[in-house]
Design an enzyme around this catalytic site. Structure first.
Site, PDB file in Angstrom:
ATOM      1  N   ASN A 201      54.474 -17.179  11.525  1.00  0.00           N
ATOM      2  CA  ASN A 201      55.586 -16.791  10.658  1.00  0.00           C
ATOM      3  C   ASN A 201      55.157 -15.672   9.708  1.00  0.00           C
ATOM      4  O   ASN A 201      54.066 -15.112   9.836  1.00  0.00           O
ATOM      5  CB  ASN A 201      56.112 -18.010   9.886  1.00  0.00           C
ATOM      6  CG  ASN A 201      55.052 -18.610   8.959  1.00  0.00           C
ATOM      7  OD1 ASN A 201      54.040 -17.981   8.633  1.00  0.00           O
ATOM      8  ND2 ASN A 201      55.282 -19.836   8.518  1.00  0.00           N
ATOM      9  N   GLN A 246      65.884 -15.850  24.231  1.00  0.00           N
ATOM     10  CA  GLN A 246      65.211 -15.115  23.164  1.00  0.00           C
ATOM     11  C   GLN A 246      65.731 -15.548  21.804  1.00  0.00           C
ATOM     12  O   GLN A 246      64.968 -15.728  20.851  1.00  0.00           O
ATOM     13  CB  GLN A 246      65.441 -13.614  23.369  1.00  0.00           C
ATOM     14  CG  GLN A 246      64.360 -12.738  22.797  1.00  0.00           C
ATOM     15  CD  GLN A 246      63.030 -12.955  23.491  1.00  0.00           C
ATOM     16  OE1 GLN A 246      62.972 -13.302  24.652  1.00  0.00           O
ATOM     17  NE2 GLN A 246      61.947 -12.764  22.765  1.00  0.00           N
ATOM     18  N   HIS A 249      64.390 -18.709  19.706  1.00  0.00           N
ATOM     19  CA  HIS A 249      63.103 -18.693  19.004  1.00  0.00           C
ATOM     20  C   HIS A 249      63.281 -18.677  17.489  1.00  0.00           C
ATOM     21  O   HIS A 249      62.515 -19.295  16.756  1.00  0.00           O
ATOM     22  CB  HIS A 249      62.295 -17.456  19.403  1.00  0.00           C
ATOM     23  CG  HIS A 249      61.540 -17.601  20.676  1.00  0.00           C
ATOM     24  ND1 HIS A 249      60.472 -18.452  20.823  1.00  0.00           N
ATOM     25  CD2 HIS A 249      61.693 -16.989  21.879  1.00  0.00           C
ATOM     26  CE1 HIS A 249      59.999 -18.365  22.054  1.00  0.00           C
ATOM     27  NE2 HIS A 249      60.727 -17.491  22.709  1.00  0.00           N
ATOM     28  N   GLU A 314      59.671  -5.724  22.324  1.00  0.00           N
ATOM     29  CA  GLU A 314      58.599  -6.614  22.776  1.00  0.00           C
ATOM     30  C   GLU A 314      58.747  -6.903  24.270  1.00  0.00           C
ATOM     31  O   GLU A 314      57.774  -6.817  25.031  1.00  0.00           O
ATOM     32  CB  GLU A 314      58.680  -7.905  21.971  1.00  0.00           C
ATOM     33  CG  GLU A 314      57.666  -8.964  22.342  1.00  0.00           C
ATOM     34  CD  GLU A 314      57.914 -10.261  21.592  1.00  0.00           C
ATOM     35  OE1 GLU A 314      57.012 -11.115  21.616  1.00  0.00           O
ATOM     36  OE2 GLU A 314      58.995 -10.440  20.982  1.00  0.00           O
ATOM     37  N   HIS A 315      59.951  -7.245  24.693  1.00  0.00           N
ATOM     38  CA  HIS A 315      60.246  -7.513  26.104  1.00  0.00           C
ATOM     39  C   HIS A 315      61.359  -6.583  26.564  1.00  0.00           C
ATOM     40  O   HIS A 315      62.372  -6.448  25.874  1.00  0.00           O
ATOM     41  CB  HIS A 315      60.722  -8.949  26.312  1.00  0.00           C
ATOM     42  CG  HIS A 315      59.861  -9.986  25.666  1.00  0.00           C
ATOM     43  ND1 HIS A 315      60.191 -10.588  24.462  1.00  0.00           N
ATOM     44  CD2 HIS A 315      58.686 -10.534  26.057  1.00  0.00           C
ATOM     45  CE1 HIS A 315      59.254 -11.459  24.135  1.00  0.00           C
ATOM     46  NE2 HIS A 315      58.325 -11.448  25.078  1.00  0.00           N
ATOM     47  N   ASP A 348      56.748 -15.714  29.595  1.00  0.00           N
ATOM     48  CA  ASP A 348      56.342 -16.572  28.480  1.00  0.00           C
ATOM     49  C   ASP A 348      55.323 -17.615  28.911  1.00  0.00           C
ATOM     50  O   ASP A 348      54.524 -18.083  28.096  1.00  0.00           O
ATOM     51  CB  ASP A 348      57.559 -17.302  27.900  1.00  0.00           C
ATOM     52  CG  ASP A 348      58.398 -16.425  26.993  1.00  0.00           C
ATOM     53  OD1 ASP A 348      57.901 -15.376  26.556  1.00  0.00           O
ATOM     54  OD2 ASP A 348      59.554 -16.802  26.726  1.00  0.00           O
TER      55      ASP A 348
END
EC number: 1.1.1.23
Length: 416
Positions: A201, A246, A249, A314-315, A348
């Site tokens: 975090n 996604q 999360h 990121e993806h 993942d």
């Protein structure tokens, strides 16, 4: 829905870290530096509401977690481990046998000790153990240490089983900024390490930023994100769950869908709206979709690629009739998933490359975690007398131009 130019005009990412956390992080780190384990136990009670008499989880507990794990989960973790291990071995930088005439080359050595942060807040993440510790193991790291937040019922069995599979040396139940400080400074129980990796975090991210320089780090991670380029051949029901996967999360998770076909985007929006009320983890997913979800209409192939490279997600997922041209054109992403049968979620868990990837547009200049991040690279310069004599005049002259006369003399004395 926005067209590409409208999106780019408004596109900006907030600073990945809340600067107001700085004094809190500084105080936590100082407390751990001075008071060690005592501070860690205090923070476990304060932040995680868990009393921990013993910070370290014994090897017997770790082995028992693996031994008593249900067979299906054990097999899934084992298959993931084997695929990650095989892929990382295939890309590992190795020392080459060189001809004697080679005078400048590189050699690689594993780091001595590594700390791995495994999140433990909203879910249990054995996959993070696999996607980090396996890499360190393949690199040959001597001491692999895992830290993970304490839980009222103990660290999850799956996380401990993953630690057993990857041959982690020590596991400690401590999380947050305090765990990063402990790995940086060392305490009575937790060893000081050379590098810290793994997602966390804002407190974890800021602690890594604050302590960088005293310890190596992988990256400063922000909220997770995915951007997809799709056309009318994409399975929209599958795309809905690529987006939801996604979004679940984090409320701050970002999802982008790009298409040259406006009708496809309208159809997708309708399906997302219909599916959302019944989605698992609704509270998290709905907030992410409401605030961090974008549908972007691109005018052509180049337009779509430009948007993707600007986001630098990121993806990135390409689900079109002919995805091949995108492989060269889409340059700045953490990982690129091509085709209907390569969903981001498979990355993942079991594809092979690590799921620890750059976020917040840092894919513009950095890469996902790999085995090579657990190696040092040393350049070796071993010149013959003949080579020295061929280049010495240039070297000593440049030293003279820079007015570094002791540099110059170091060469001249060897020429005499």
């Amino acid at each position: 829905m926005l067209n590409a130019q409208q999106f780019l005009n408004q596109f900006s990412l907030e600073a990945p870290l809340d600067e107001s956390l700085y004094p809190i992080i500084r105080d936590i780190c100082q407390e751990v530096k001075v008071h060690g384990d005592k501070a860690l136990k205090m923070y476990n009670l304060t932040f995680d509401h868990t009393k921990t008499d013993h910070l370290e989880i014994s090897h017997e507990q770790i082995k028992a977690a693996f031994d008593t794990l249900d067979e299906k989960t054990k097999q899934a973790l084992q298959q993931s481990y084997e695929r990650i291990k095989a892929y990382q071995e295939s890309i590992k930088q190795t020392n080459q046998q060189l001809e004697k005439s080679v005078e400048c080359y590189e050699i690689y050595h594993p780091l001595e000790s590594v700390g791995i942060y495994v999140p433990g807040g909203k879910a249990s993440y054995p996959s993070t153990v696999l996607m980090t510790a396996t890499l360190a193991q393949v690199a040959g790291v001597e001491n692999i240490v895992v830290v993970t937040p304490p839980q009222p019922n103990g660290v999850s069995q799956e996380v401990l089983a993953a630690c057993y599979i990857t041959q982690v040396n020590q596991v400690f139940q401590v999380g947050g900024a305090q765990s990063i400080a402990a790995l940086t400074y060392g305490t009575e129980t937790i060893p000081k390490v050379d590098k810290i990796v793994g997602p966390g975090n804002q407190f974890v991210a800021y602690a890594k930023k604050y302590l960088f320089g005293q310890v190596g780090i992988d990256q400063i991670a922000g909220p997770t994100e995915i951007a997809l380029i799709i056309d009318d051949t994409a399975d929209l029901d599958a795309i809905v769950y690529d987006v939801f996967a996604q979004a679940e999360h984090d409320e701050l998770a970002r999802t982008y869908v790009i298409s040259e076909d406006a009708q496809v985007l309208k159809d997708l929006e309708s399906r997302i709206t219909k599916a959302l009320p019944n989605v698992d983890r609704y509270d998290i997913v709905s907030k992410s979709i409401a605030n961090q979800h974008y549908l972007i209409h691109a005018s052509n192939f180049d337009d779509a690629c430009h948007v993707m490279n600007t986001i630098a997600p990121e993806h990135a997922s390409i689900q079109t009739v002919n995805p091949q041209p995108y492989i060269e054109k889409v340059k700045y992403v953490g990982a690129l998933f091509i085709g209907h049968y390569s969903p981001e979620v498979i990355g993942d868990y079991v594809a092979g490359p690590s799921h620890v990837l750059p976020t917040n547009r840092t894919a513009r200049f950095t890469n996902g975690l790999s085995v090579n991040d657990f190696l040092t690279r040393n350049t070796v310069i071993h010149l013959s007398k003949d080579t020295f004599e061929q280049i010495a005049d240039s070297a000593q002259h440049i030293a003279h131009v820079e007015a570094l006369y002791n540099h110059q003399q170091s060469i001249l004395i060897r020429q005499s």
